[in-house]
Design an enzyme around this catalytic site. Structure first.
Site, PDB file in Angstrom:
ATOM      1  CD  GLU A  44      -2.963   0.939   2.342  1.00  0.00           C
ATOM      2  OE1 GLU A  44      -3.253  -0.188   2.825  1.00  0.00           O
ATOM      3  OE2 GLU A  44      -3.425   1.998   2.785  1.00  0.00           O
ATOM      4  CE  LYS A  71      -5.982  -1.917   5.508  1.00  0.00           C
ATOM      5  NZ  LYS A  71      -5.143  -0.994   4.735  1.00  0.00           N
ATOM      6  CG  HIS A 125      -4.431   6.731   0.274  1.00  0.00           C
ATOM      7  ND1 HIS A 125      -3.782   5.782   1.031  1.00  0.00           N
ATOM      8  CD2 HIS A 125      -5.116   6.069  -0.674  1.00  0.00           C
ATOM      9  CE1 HIS A 125      -4.087   4.596   0.567  1.00  0.00           C
ATOM     10  NE2 HIS A 125      -4.893   4.739  -0.471  1.00  0.00           N
ATOM     11  CG  ASP A 184       1.881 -16.821  11.232  1.00  0.00           C
ATOM     12  OD1 ASP A 184       1.090 -16.107  10.585  1.00  0.00           O
ATOM     13  OD2 ASP A 184       1.636 -18.003  11.543  1.00  0.00           O
TER      14      ASP A 184
HETATM   15  C1  MEV Z   1      -5.752   2.703   5.199  1.00  0.00           C
HETATM   16  O1  MEV Z   1      -4.917   1.633   4.842  1.00  0.00           O
HETATM   17  C2  MEV Z   1      -5.849   2.786   6.697  1.00  0.00           C
HETATM   18  C3  MEV Z   1      -6.788   3.864   7.222  1.00  0.00           C
HETATM   19  O2  MEV Z   1      -8.105   3.657   6.701  1.00  0.00           O
HETATM   20  C4  MEV Z   1      -6.806   3.723   8.708  1.00  0.00           C
HETATM   21  C5  MEV Z   1      -7.824   4.601   9.420  1.00  0.00           C
HETATM   22  O3  MEV Z   1      -8.841   4.938   8.835  1.00  0.00           O
HETATM   23  O4  MEV Z   1      -7.559   4.896  10.607  1.00  0.00           O
HETATM   24  C6  MEV Z   1      -6.357   5.227   6.813  1.00  0.00           C
END
Ligand code: MEV
Length: 445
Positions: free
Chosen positions: A90, A286, A399, A302
């Protein structure tokens, strides 16, 4: 849908074929067989001995799947600064981790402590007997189980680890005749999955021998059905806590429209939302695993086991919640994570994968506790960067800027077109459509 070989064909003995034959069978599924073989072979390592290492990691290997290996500099943890290897596809994750790490390196760095490193394994069995008798006999059984695994545990004990404790658990209120022997282990610097599983399978055998041979047990009590013996990936006692803290005034420059105190307030709200709303908590966590998984992969750990434990831990209070937390007290901002991280720095892929080995060397050959601190700091760094963007300029700006090259590559942009695009988009919002329009314009000139 590619034509060629029928897609529902069952292939017997595929694993026994030569690599070239497996490749040919895969290519036969595709329209462009020659190109398919060329493509897959183009990712083979040019050094045959290195390729062999990768081939032997798994079964039916026909090529290698590349993922970028990056580095986050300036990660200061407990006063020591690391260059942290991160393997992730990513585009914005390494940039986000690096920017957060740089910020915190100027504000005291990350602080971290390992709370414990215990791991758990279970022998699940069905038994129809007098539980009082089994409980009475359990100390004896424990001794027998330790003895039965003496050969396996010898080396681990020399390294300071081994079996810590056995518990007999009665779950008959949930499932007929179901008992469990839950064992805690210290596997020191190894993740320890093979060690734990080998011990557990021995314990199960010893349980059968013990019940069959001991005079206290009669008739049906001599019989036991072992359902399975396996480690648990839930490791709430293999836990690390990592935090950053500063005065509100030090958060002053994180956004041009917010004072330090306003930033701290918004950030706190965002984390609280992840503590009360499961949809947000999942995305929030995430973002944490963006950093943790990248370090786990780079060091040959792992990451599926680590993620599984993390998500279970996030639900430990009965609802899935944020793994990170904020406390505002007086004029102080404190942001921390507490997370189970069963990581190893010896055994498994850690020395077999040449780049995992290199990663650990680059980190100064950490022990497992130090690696837990490093990975959790990267999790916190990525979480900080994400929530910072979310409560200020939004996530898409940064992003999509990082994603620009992916979009340009999608349209097969030349190096010159990429340079022009970088200049053009320096102060503009990047989107798939805007990049497409831009390329069309300069190509039609
Ligand atoms: C993207 O990989 C992760 C985010 O969505 C985490 C978040 O929203 O805190 C930017």
């Amino acid at each position: 849908m590619p034509r060629g070989r029928k897609r529902d064909l069952i292939i017997k003995g595929f694993s026994k074929l030569l690599k070239e034959d497996k490749l040919r069978i895969v290519a036969e599924l595709m329209d462009n067989q020659v190109e398919t073989i060329e493509l897959l072979k183009s990712f083979w390592h040019s050094d045959v001995s290195k390729q062999k290492i990768f081939d032997e990691f798994s079964e039916n290997t026909i090529s290698n799947f590349y993922i970028p290996y990056g580095v986050a500099p300036n990660v200061m943890i407990n006063g020591r600064t690391y260059l942290v290897p991160m393997v992730i596809e990513e585009s914005s994750v390494v940039a986000a981790a690096s920017s957060a790490a740089r910020f915190w390196s100027e504000h005291g760095g990350f602080h971290s402590e390992v709370i414990d490193i215990k791991k758990v394994g279970q022998v699940h069995f069905l038994w129809k007997g007098d539980v009082g008798k089994l409980k009475l006999k359990f100390p004896e059984l424990k001794k027998r189980m330790r003895k039965a695994t003496a050969r396996i545990t010898e080396n681990m004990e020399k390294r300071g680890g081994g079996i810590l404790d056995f518990e007999l658990l009665d779950f008959r209120d949930k499932l007929d005749d179901y008992f469990q022997i839950r064992v805690t282990f210290d596997t020191v610097d190894s993740m320890g999955a093979n060690f734990i599983n080998s011990c557990l399978e021995e314990f199960a055998e010893e349980l059968k021998r013990f019940l069959a041979g001991d005079e206290a047990f009669k008739g049906k009590e001599k019989e036991v059905t072992v359902i399975m013996s396996i480690l648990s990936n839930y490791t709430p006692q293999c836990l690390v806590k990592t935090w950053v803290e500063c005065d509100f005034s030090e958060l002053e420059n994180l956004d041009e429209d917010l004072t330090g105190e306003q930033f701290a307030f918004k950030f706190h709200q965002a984390v609280q939302i992840a503590e009360i709303d499961t949809y947000r908590a999942t995305t929030h966590n995430k973002g944490i695993f963006n950093g943790i998984d990248a370090v786990a992969i780079a060091t040959g750990n792992d990451f599926r086991a680590i993620e599984a434990a993390g998500h279970t831990y996030a639900s430990k209070d009965g609802q899935y919640k944020s793994l990170s937390h904020v406390e505002l007290s007086g004029n102080r901002f404190k942001f921390w994570i507490e997370i189970p991280l069963a990581m190893g720095t010896v055994g498994g892929l850690t020395s077999l994968h040449p780049l995992a080995k290199h990663s650990l060397e680059m980190l100064g050959k950490p022990d497992s506790k130090e690696l837990m601190m490093i990975a959790s700091a990267l999790g916190l760094a990525n979480n900080f960067a994400a929530v910072r963007s979310l409560v200020t300029k939004g996530i898409q700006k940064g992003h999509m800027k990082m994603h620009l090259f992916n979009i340009l590559n999608h349209f097969k942009a030349t190096d010159e077109e990429k340079k022009q695009a970088q200049r053009f988009f320096a102060d503009k919002k990047v989107s798939f459509v805007s990049v497409k329009d831009f390329l069309e314009k300069i190509r039609n000139k």
